[in-house]
Each structure stands twice: as C-alpha cells, then as structure tokens.
Design a protein around this motif. Structure first.
Motif, PDB file in Angstrom:
ATOM      1  N   CYS A  60      59.390 -58.566  77.032  1.00 38.60           N
ATOM      2  CA  CYS A  60      59.549 -57.325  77.787  1.00 38.60           C
ATOM      3  C   CYS A  60      58.329 -56.445  77.546  1.00 38.60           C
ATOM      4  O   CYS A  60      58.040 -56.073  76.418  1.00 38.60           O
ATOM      5  CB  CYS A  60      60.820 -56.610  77.346  1.00 38.60           C
ATOM      6  N   ALA A  61      57.624 -56.147  78.612  1.00 45.09           N
ATOM      7  CA  ALA A  61      56.425 -55.312  78.497  1.00 45.09           C
ATOM      8  C   ALA A  61      56.688 -53.915  79.034  1.00 45.09           C
ATOM      9  O   ALA A  61      55.763 -53.118  79.198  1.00 45.09           O
ATOM     10  CB  ALA A  61      55.264 -55.964  79.245  1.00 45.09           C
ATOM     11  N   CYS A  62      57.958 -53.602  79.307  1.00 48.38           N
ATOM     12  CA  CYS A  62      58.289 -52.312  79.931  1.00 48.38           C
ATOM     13  C   CYS A  62      58.138 -51.158  78.940  1.00 48.38           C
ATOM     14  O   CYS A  62      58.343 -51.323  77.749  1.00 48.38           O
ATOM     15  CB  CYS A  62      59.723 -52.311  80.428  1.00 48.38           C
ATOM     16  N   ARG A 121      62.558 -48.577  81.066  1.00 49.37           N
ATOM     17  CA  ARG A 121      63.848 -49.151  80.693  1.00 49.37           C
ATOM     18  C   ARG A 121      64.972 -48.154  80.901  1.00 49.37           C
ATOM     19  O   ARG A 121      66.069 -48.510  81.336  1.00 49.37           O
ATOM     20  CB  ARG A 121      63.819 -49.620  79.224  1.00 49.37           C
ATOM     21  N   HIS A 176      67.870 -54.824  84.106  1.00 49.03           N
ATOM     22  CA  HIS A 176      66.469 -54.845  83.716  1.00 49.03           C
ATOM     23  C   HIS A 176      65.779 -56.105  84.247  1.00 49.03           C
ATOM     24  O   HIS A 176      66.284 -57.203  84.097  1.00 49.03           O
ATOM     25  CB  HIS A 176      66.402 -54.791  82.192  1.00 49.03           C
ATOM     26  N   CYS A 190      62.815 -57.859  83.599  1.00 49.71           N
ATOM     27  CA  CYS A 190      62.279 -58.955  82.792  1.00 49.71           C
ATOM     28  C   CYS A 190      63.401 -59.727  82.122  1.00 49.71           C
ATOM     29  O   CYS A 190      63.236 -60.883  81.739  1.00 49.71           O
ATOM     30  CB  CYS A 190      61.304 -58.419  81.752  1.00 49.71           C
TER      31      CYS A 190
HETATM   32 ZN   LIG Z   1      61.106 -55.152  80.301  1.00 50.13          ZN
END
Ligand SMILES: [Zn+2]
Length: 278
Positions: free
Chosen positions: A105-107, A112, A120, A122
C-alpha cells in the motif's frame, strides 16, 4: 510465570507506566517466576537517550529488580536492543506475507481516510511483484472478531477490523517491522506465558492474537493476559507521555517517595489474587 515489563523510551515514563510495572512485579513476587525487562526501542526516530536513561532510573526509584534484561543503557545497546533483532522480525513479516495476508500500500493517510479500508483500492489489487517504497498492510477481514479468555476467565471480544483496520506490518521508506510483529516475536522467543497490560493495549493484543493465528503460533494463544484499568489524571483523562507533573522524573526530582504507588499496586494485586482464586 514468565512475564515482562516493556517500556517504550519515546517519552518520560509516568505514573500510569509505574502502575503497570509495579503490578507486574508484584504478581511475579506473589506467584513466583521470572520478570524480564524488554525495552521497546524499535522506533529509533522517537527513542532518545534521556528516555532510555529514564527507564533505568525509574525502575531503580520504584525498587523494581528484574531477573533478566539489560542492566543499563550501554548493556541495552550491546546485547538487548530490538535494533539487533530487525532481521528476525523481518523474517516473521515474510512468513506472514507468504500466507497471503499482506498487501502493498503506497497510499497516504489522507487517501486511506477518504476511501476507507473496506473499499481501499490497493487492498483488492493483485499482489504480485514487490513495489518499491510501499508499506505492507495486514489484510484484516470484515468482520474479524477476535476473542480470548483473560487471566481471570473474563471473555474479551474485539472486532479487529474496526479496532485496527489493516495495520501496517512493514513501514514504507525505512522498512521497519511493526510494533505488533516485534512484540509478538519477542514474547514468543522469551517464552513469555503471562502478559500484564493496560486496557489501552487491548486492540494490540487482538492484532497480535490474529497474527499468531495466521502464523500458527499456539503458544501465544496460551498466554494469560490481564488488561488492567488505566491510571487517569483525576479528571478521567488517560495519562500521556507529555503529562509533565505525572512523570516519574518530576516526582523523583521533587524528592517524592514511590511508596504510595507501590501501595496502590500491592492493593490491586491483592484484590486480583482474591478475584481469581475466589
Ligand atoms: Zn493503499
């Protein structure tokens, strides 16, 4: 019993921490067993030398002697620091990842919060190659009721998905394993069989319980947990590490005696022993 006190040196310890340490030490004294000191110094960005020093001074001031663990700041750095165990924690994160329960997860936090964990993006994406610079989150089912019997037999039920939605297991950037992983691994490796914690850590226990389930570590589920009420500041608010005049350091420096804290913990343990034997 084999238990531990596990201070985090990211602030000066306060009377709430003292209550936890004293209750734990008094239980070991009453029942018999081994008391470990484990300094949770995982998060080096928040650990400061004066806070580490404060752990040892506070324990000495409270009159707590541990059976195993670091004797002081130098000994901690040399032989006991969690920094020395990063590989070990990382391997366990790998084990969780191998079960398919982690996703990258790069959020950002804002993203988020806007999307909510349930929808979500990813989370539902394909978990293939390891993206660079992402965090790895635990995929917590919805719902995810986690329950266990406390030391006194009381049933504890936590809906993990709402208490701790998809917690980070491996941080973005520094690749640091989460507290939840380190705490679980350390408890297992130290052979801990009793854990005494403040009630604010009930969601953490639930998370670790769930991780232990994924990792098939039944020894964790055999631990007797006791979550005690938190010490409040008199107006009902939880104490925090910034709570200046409740810090043990300020009490020490004001020449106060720790006797009333010790009496309070002793009375609590006496009542608890009556409760579990009656
Ligand atoms: Zn994410």
């Amino acid at each position: 019993m084999r238990t531990r006190i596990a201070p985090t040196p990211s602030g000066y310890l306060h009377v709430g921490n003292a209550f936890n340490f004293l209750v734990t030490a008094e239980l070991v004294r009453t029942i018999g067993g081994t008391l470990f000191l484990r300094v949770d110094d995982l998060d080096q960005e928040r650990v400061r030398p004066e806070y580490v020093e404060d752990v040892f001074r506070s324990l000495a001031w409270l009159g707590i002697r541990v059976d195993e663990g670091p004797s002081g700041p130098e000994d901690l750095q040399r032989s006991w620091s969690q920094q020395l165990r990063m590989e070990r924690y990382g391997r366990v994160v790998e084990q969780v990842r191998a079960t398919g329960h982690l996703y990258p997860c790069a959020c950002s936090r804002a993203q988020r919060e806007r999307e909510g964990s349930g929808v979500h993006l990813c989370r539902t994406g394909e978990i293939g190659s390891t993206p660079v610079g992402t965090a790895w989150r635990l995929k917590v089912p919805d719902p995810c009721p986690v329950s266990w019997s406390e030391w006194d037999g009381a049933r504890q039920v936590v809906e993990l998905n709402s208490a701790m939605p998809d917690p980070v297991m491996l941080q973005r950037g520094n690749g640091r394993p989460a507290y939840q992983v380190a705490s679980l691994v350390d408890d297992m490796d130290m052979g801990i069989d009793h854990v005494v914690r403040g009630a604010d850590l009930i969601p953490s226990t639930a998370c670790q319980w769930y991780l232990a389930l994924i990792l098939k570590r039944p020894a964790f589920q055999a631990i007797r947990f006791h979550h005690h009420p938190l010490v409040t500041d008199g107006t009902g608010r939880k104490l925090s590490k910034s709570a200046g005049d409740t810090s043990l350091r300020s009490l020490r420096e004001a020449g106060r005696s720790p006797d009333h804290l010790r009496d309070q913990a002793k009375a609590y343990v006496e009542a608890f022993m009556r409760h579990i034997s009656g």
